[in-house]
Write an enzyme that holds these catalytic residues in place. Structure first.
Site, PDB file in Angstrom:
ATOM      1  N   ASP A 216       0.828  -1.194   0.000  1.00 20.27           N
ATOM      2  CA  ASP A 216       0.000   0.000   0.000  1.00 20.27           C
ATOM      3  C   ASP A 216       0.871   1.255   0.000  1.00 20.27           C
ATOM      4  O   ASP A 216       1.883   1.330   0.701  1.00 20.27           O
ATOM      5  CB  ASP A 216      -0.877  -0.024   1.257  1.00 20.27           C
ATOM      6  CG  ASP A 216      -1.880   1.107   1.302  1.00 20.27           C
ATOM      7  OD1 ASP A 216      -2.750   1.152   0.411  1.00 20.27           O
ATOM      8  OD2 ASP A 216      -1.793   1.942   2.228  1.00 20.27           O
ATOM      9  N   GLU A 275       1.500  -0.701  -5.127  1.00 17.41           N
ATOM     10  CA  GLU A 275       0.479   0.313  -5.362  1.00 17.41           C
ATOM     11  C   GLU A 275       1.225   1.638  -5.410  1.00 17.41           C
ATOM     12  O   GLU A 275       1.485   2.266  -4.386  1.00 17.41           O
ATOM     13  CB  GLU A 275      -0.577   0.351  -4.261  1.00 17.41           C
ATOM     14  CG  GLU A 275      -1.694   1.330  -4.589  1.00 17.41           C
ATOM     15  CD  GLU A 275      -2.289   2.059  -3.385  1.00 17.41           C
ATOM     16  OE1 GLU A 275      -3.447   2.493  -3.484  1.00 17.41           O
ATOM     17  OE2 GLU A 275      -1.602   2.208  -2.354  1.00 17.41           O
TER      18      GLU A 275
END
Length: 550
Positions: A216, A275
């Site tokens: 993330d 990401e």
């Protein structure tokens, strides 16, 4: 005491197969997939019970959004303990059972890792607050004195992605940095303890048997030296070095090279997925150089309109950017942070991923089906967000009192519409939560959900679910689909994309009108019914993609 469990065997072992290069990876948002204990919230037991469905769907791996111990200020992306399961989702034993059963079914398991920030309830942060200025624990985050006569102003002008200042003042007067919610303080990745801790966390979950990590905010870990002001630049405007001072700094790559070394300590093929929101696909390619990550999400593709010229441009740019680093291109249409593409494509062009209105539901679904076949025909790896195989739209009429997305309450940042794509998915035609669980659902489901359920669509040859099942089966069977690094573009009418791969041709009509083309071969699959003529031509209906064997 943290409980360590024996690692379950991965689906395959031995030689390097590069399974991720053409894998179809299914994103599970645990809150909204399946509820195993009837409390209205999805959990690991619910996911485990539905693994046979995913096997039957035909995906290669499952990516689980966060399930760690968390106060849930941002739906689990505020982690208090990276080695524990939040009780709302189950226990480490449940995680172990899920990983083992997935492997028995031939499915790999990728878990979310949230390294940019922790929860403000994390032990380190709580101790930093308690011990006050000068505490060594504060060096593991970004604590700074404020500006102004009495330190009453934030240390710099950075703004949170969720809206408002990216700084919050502690009771003792110092400020701490949070690029997202105030409950999510950013780690200081210049501190060796932070780097050591996350290498340990990687090993913990690798020992549990996971096959990889989706990282993330992979672009956000390292901040520019001195945390400089953005100044007169708008927050969405790029600086002269093509990056913001808090995103996509070159220092992140040293971190991922060290993580790649950790993964190399383990048998099997474990992967890292970035990401990374970057200004260009060329910057994205930096994250997947041979000694760093294996994949990076292709957000440039996700944000492209249903338009032949735009799609061809981003497809070419994506493939060209990944080719020099030897990484597969990834393709994605929806996820837990953006408007579902069945709704996004129903709206007029120019809105990007932002949802303004429900739009034309029939148009959106038609384009979504065509876009799916186009995506699955491209060389590389594809991601499917739970429920898109059912053609689910965003839920746009959620009452304000049930919303839980923190960005919604700040009236800016990430559009504030993420709850609409997170409504629990329907499994059955009837029931209080359409088969999601026996105790309702944490976000209300529309009355139309039953007609879109797995039960309603299974066996219906015209359903979106059966289209996905067929597409994934054909993708496995046809050598020209999946892995690779290029497409051969073919001449086609305006508004139509046509490309060739080994033994295969894909044609996609992105216009609102029927278009006649020469039949390139035997029809394998189409997103809408297509009529062929004895003269060797076919009429492609509006917003239709067809796969042909040649």
């Amino acid at each position: 005491m943290t409980q360590h469990l024996a690692a379950p065997a991965a689906p395959t072992t031995g030689t390097d197969t590069g399974w991720w290069r053409d894998a179809v990876i299914y994103q599970v948002y645990p809150r909204s997939f399946a509820d195993g204990n009837g409390d209205g919230m999805g959990d690991l037991e619910g996911i485990r019970s539905r693994l046979p469905y995913l096997k039957d769907l035909g995906v290669d791996a499952v990516w689980l959004s966060p399930f760690y111990a968390s106060p849930q200020a941002d739906a689990g992306y505020d982690v208090a303990d990276y080695r524990a399961i939040d009780p709302m989702f189950g226990s480490l034993l449940d995680a172990d059972a899920l990983i083992r059963e997935a492997h028995q079914l031939g499915l790999r398991v990728i878990v979310d890792l949230v390294p940019n920030h922790s929860s403000d309830q994390h032990e380190w942060f709580q101790r930093a607050l308690k011990e006050g200025p000068g505490s060594p624990l504060r060096e593991r985050y970004h604590f700074r004195p404020g500006k102004g006569a009495n330190g009453e102003l934030p240390p710099n002008d950075w703004e949170s992605i969720f809206g408002g200042p990216a700084w919050t003042r502690a009771e003792d007067g110092e400020w701490y940095l949070h690029l997202f919610a105030p409950e999510q303080p950013d780690f200081n990745w210049e501190h060796p303890a932070v780097r050591d801790e996350f290498r340990s966390i990687l090993r913990f979950w690798l020992d549990m048997g996971v096959d990889g990590f989706r990282v993330d905010v992979a672009h956000g870990l390292v901040k520019a030296d001195g945390l400089p002001d953005i100044g007169s630049h708008d927050q969405l405007k790029l600086l002269g070095n093509d990056v913001m001072p808090f995103f996509d700094q070159d220092g992140v790559h040293e971190i991922y090279r060290s993580w790649r070394q950790v993964l190399s300590e383990y048998d099997g093929e474990r992967v890292l997925v970035a990401e990374a929101w970057t200004p260009t696909v060329e910057r994205t390619a930096n994250y997947v150089r041979p000694d760093e990550m294996h994949q990076a999400f292709n957000f440039q593709y996700l944000g492209t309109h249903w338009d032949a010229a735009e799609l061809r441009k981003v497809i070419d740019a994506s493939l060209a950017a990944m080719r020099p680093v030897g990484a597969p291109t990834t393709w994605v249409l929806s996820n837990h942070d953006v408007t579902r593409h069945a709704t996004r494509f129903a709206n007029p062009p120019g809105l990007g991923t932002q949802l303004r209105e429900q739009g034309d539901r029939e148009l959106g679904l038609r384009r979504a089906r065509a876009a799916t076949l186009l995506m699955l025909a491209l060389p590389g790896s594809a991601y499917v967000y739970q429920g898109e195989e059912l053609g689910l739209p965003d839920v746009t009429d959620l009452p304000d009192e049930v919303r839980q997305d923190p960005s919604f309450f700040r009236a800016s940042g990430q559009d504030g519409f993420r709850d609409g794509c997170r409504v629990p998915i329907p499994w059955t035609v009837e029931g209080s939560s359409y088969g999601f669980g026996s105790g309702g659902s944490w976000l209300p489901q529309p009355a139309t959900w039953g007609a879109l359920s797995v039960q309603a669509q299974t066996g219906d040859p015209g359903s979106t679910l059966e289209l996905y099942r067929s597409a994934l089966r054909v993708r496995r069977e046809e050598r020209g689909l999946g892995a690779g690094e290029a497409v051969e573009w073919l001449d086609a009418p305006e508004g139509v994309l046509a490309f060739r791969r080994e033994g295969f041709v894909c044609t996609a009509n992105t216009t609102g009108e029927a278009v006649r083309i020469d039949v390139p071969g035997r029809m394998l699959l189409s997103s809408r019914q297509v009529r062929t003529s004895v003269d060797g031509t076919a009429e492609l209906p509006a917003d239709t993609t067809v796969w042909w064997a040649v």
